[in-house]
Design a protein around this motif. Sequence first.
Motif, PDB file in Angstrom:
ATOM      1  N   LEU A  43     -44.322 -70.633  53.908  1.00  0.00           N
ATOM      2  CA  LEU A  43     -46.020 -70.439  54.284  1.00  0.00           C
ATOM      3  C   LEU A  43     -46.525 -69.638  54.422  1.00  0.00           C
ATOM      4  O   LEU A  43     -46.315 -68.587  53.507  1.00  0.00           O
ATOM      5  CB  LEU A  43     -44.526 -70.574  56.035  1.00  0.00           C
ATOM      6  N   GLU A  44     -47.839 -69.810  55.014  1.00  0.00           N
ATOM      7  CA  GLU A  44     -48.624 -68.433  54.513  1.00  0.00           C
ATOM      8  C   GLU A  44     -48.036 -67.979  55.923  1.00  0.00           C
ATOM      9  O   GLU A  44     -49.051 -68.753  57.364  1.00  0.00           O
ATOM     10  CB  GLU A  44     -50.217 -68.616  54.891  1.00  0.00           C
ATOM     11  N   LYS A  45     -49.079 -66.462  55.845  1.00  0.00           N
ATOM     12  CA  LYS A  45     -49.253 -66.009  57.282  1.00  0.00           C
ATOM     13  C   LYS A  45     -50.575 -65.153  57.958  1.00  0.00           C
ATOM     14  O   LYS A  45     -50.988 -65.845  58.370  1.00  0.00           O
ATOM     15  CB  LYS A  45     -48.368 -64.714  57.381  1.00  0.00           C
ATOM     16  N   PRO A  59     -54.010 -66.787  52.697  1.00  0.00           N
ATOM     17  CA  PRO A  59     -52.953 -67.064  51.620  1.00  0.00           C
ATOM     18  C   PRO A  59     -52.420 -66.600  50.257  1.00  0.00           C
ATOM     19  O   PRO A  59     -52.028 -66.327  50.059  1.00  0.00           O
ATOM     20  CB  PRO A  59     -54.764 -68.327  50.939  1.00  0.00           C
ATOM     21  N   HIS A  60     -53.599 -65.456  50.560  1.00  0.00           N
ATOM     22  CA  HIS A  60     -52.999 -64.459  50.178  1.00  0.00           C
ATOM     23  C   HIS A  60     -51.300 -63.720  50.381  1.00  0.00           C
ATOM     24  O   HIS A  60     -50.703 -62.706  50.049  1.00  0.00           O
ATOM     25  CB  HIS A  60     -53.770 -63.000  49.259  1.00  0.00           C
ATOM     26  N   ASP A  61     -51.195 -64.167  51.687  1.00  0.00           N
ATOM     27  CA  ASP A  61     -50.008 -63.604  51.995  1.00  0.00           C
ATOM     28  C   ASP A  61     -48.705 -64.797  52.616  1.00  0.00           C
ATOM     29  O   ASP A  61     -48.665 -65.345  53.892  1.00  0.00           O
ATOM     30  CB  ASP A  61     -50.910 -62.816  53.842  1.00  0.00           C
ATOM     31  N   LEU A  62     -47.870 -64.964  51.566  1.00  0.00           N
ATOM     32  CA  LEU A  62     -46.940 -65.861  52.083  1.00  0.00           C
ATOM     33  C   LEU A  62     -45.836 -65.399  52.507  1.00  0.00           C
ATOM     34  O   LEU A  62     -45.684 -63.886  52.335  1.00  0.00           O
ATOM     35  CB  LEU A  62     -46.894 -66.332  50.212  1.00  0.00           C
ATOM     36  N   VAL A  63     -44.831 -66.195  52.981  1.00  0.00           N
ATOM     37  CA  VAL A  63     -43.480 -65.910  53.380  1.00  0.00           C
ATOM     38  C   VAL A  63     -43.238 -67.292  52.813  1.00  0.00           C
ATOM     39  O   VAL A  63     -42.948 -67.922  53.303  1.00  0.00           O
ATOM     40  CB  VAL A  63     -43.257 -65.509  54.888  1.00  0.00           C
ATOM     41  N   THR A  64     -41.367 -67.148  52.290  1.00  0.00           N
ATOM     42  CA  THR A  64     -40.018 -68.132  51.509  1.00  0.00           C
ATOM     43  C   THR A  64     -39.260 -67.964  52.379  1.00  0.00           C
ATOM     44  O   THR A  64     -39.006 -67.306  52.940  1.00  0.00           O
ATOM     45  CB  THR A  64     -40.552 -68.289  50.174  1.00  0.00           C
ATOM     46  N   VAL A  65     -38.809 -69.162  52.516  1.00  0.00           N
ATOM     47  CA  VAL A  65     -37.133 -68.757  53.333  1.00  0.00           C
ATOM     48  C   VAL A  65     -36.143 -68.198  52.492  1.00  0.00           C
ATOM     49  O   VAL A  65     -35.261 -67.290  53.078  1.00  0.00           O
ATOM     50  CB  VAL A  65     -36.473 -70.838  52.707  1.00  0.00           C
ATOM     51  N   ALA A  66     -36.954 -67.415  51.017  1.00  0.00           N
ATOM     52  CA  ALA A  66     -35.583 -66.204  50.686  1.00  0.00           C
ATOM     53  C   ALA A  66     -36.454 -65.720  51.602  1.00  0.00           C
ATOM     54  O   ALA A  66     -35.253 -64.392  51.070  1.00  0.00           O
ATOM     55  CB  ALA A  66     -36.552 -66.810  49.429  1.00  0.00           C
ATOM     56  N   ASP A  67     -37.623 -65.062  51.869  1.00  0.00           N
ATOM     57  CA  ASP A  67     -38.054 -63.601  51.707  1.00  0.00           C
ATOM     58  C   ASP A  67     -36.996 -63.406  53.347  1.00  0.00           C
ATOM     59  O   ASP A  67     -36.160 -62.620  53.657  1.00  0.00           O
ATOM     60  CB  ASP A  67     -39.222 -63.702  52.200  1.00  0.00           C
ATOM     61  N   ARG A  68     -36.989 -64.586  54.106  1.00  0.00           N
ATOM     62  CA  ARG A  68     -36.546 -64.362  55.564  1.00  0.00           C
ATOM     63  C   ARG A  68     -34.786 -64.781  55.726  1.00  0.00           C
ATOM     64  O   ARG A  68     -34.375 -63.574  56.288  1.00  0.00           O
ATOM     65  CB  ARG A  68     -36.630 -65.656  56.385  1.00  0.00           C
ATOM     66  N   ARG A  69     -34.365 -65.104  54.875  1.00  0.00           N
ATOM     67  CA  ARG A  69     -33.328 -65.280  54.756  1.00  0.00           C
ATOM     68  C   ARG A  69     -32.694 -63.790  53.779  1.00  0.00           C
ATOM     69  O   ARG A  69     -30.815 -63.344  54.494  1.00  0.00           O
ATOM     70  CB  ARG A  69     -32.292 -66.084  53.984  1.00  0.00           C
ATOM     71  N   ALA A  70     -32.404 -63.101  52.859  1.00  0.00           N
ATOM     72  CA  ALA A  70     -32.433 -62.480  51.813  1.00  0.00           C
ATOM     73  C   ALA A  70     -32.622 -60.805  53.173  1.00  0.00           C
ATOM     74  O   ALA A  70     -32.168 -60.104  53.065  1.00  0.00           O
ATOM     75  CB  ALA A  70     -33.673 -62.137  50.752  1.00  0.00           C
TER      76      ALA A  70
END
Length: 278
Positions: free
Chosen positions: A42-44, A47-58
């Motif tokens: 997802l974008e925050k 387009p250069h500021d992304l977040v993924t499920v890996a970011d959140r879970r980690a």
Amino acid sequence: MIEGLLAEFLEDRSSDVEEAVRKAAAVEIMPRFRQLAAHEVLEKSGPHDLVTVADRRAEEFLTEALPVLLPGSVVVGEEAVAADPSSYDALGGDAPVWIVDPVDGTRQFVRGEEGFCTLVALAHRGEVLASWTYGAALDLMAVAVRGRGATVNGEAIRSGAPAPGAVIDIATSHPDYTTEDQKRALLGLRTEGVRPRPCGSAGLEYLAVARGELDAVAFSWELAWDHAAGLLLVAEAGGAHTTLAGQPYRITGGNALPFTAARDAATAERVRRLLAGA
């Protein structure tokens, strides 16, 4: 009292922090490396500021694990602050603070490149006491403890200094993250004897400075999770850092930007003067 407890903790439990960081990467990040589905990115802010499920879970993993190792401590994580900006204020409080960037270099992670890392720093009353920089895909674990030096995979590192007269290589902020004044300041690096380039993962750029593979960085944003771990790593390897005003970077904010970290104090001052147009 708490200072003594922190010193004891760093003496006895640093390896436990390293283990927690490795486990977070092994469980939540690496199984998703080059395996992300479109809906897991997802974008925050853009387009250069992304977040993924890996970011959140980690980050969730580390937010549970780290305070268990040091009771009474709190966590300031990139994704938690995105959800509740007031949680950033803990950096100025009395409790020991874990500063967490679960995936630094998310763009690289999303593209399937190895240039990303997990950053953890332990701070108290604005002072960074220890840091862990883990490039899981690169099998690199850098650890720094204030006053005790810096290591990569258990081997001591020193930043050294650029050779006299050599062109200095500098990694700089992406233009999308700079104000007009900061853009003008960074243009000062486009001069003879300096070779600037856009940065990748800030944590890995700091590691390159600490290992003497890059001469300096110049950054125009001050969010603590991007810088706390790397600045201590550089300092403990023999390097230096300074803001545009000639003051040390403060994790609590209010820094004169851009700021720089470099292999040695002379290079840091040279970069600062170029940024200041001096």
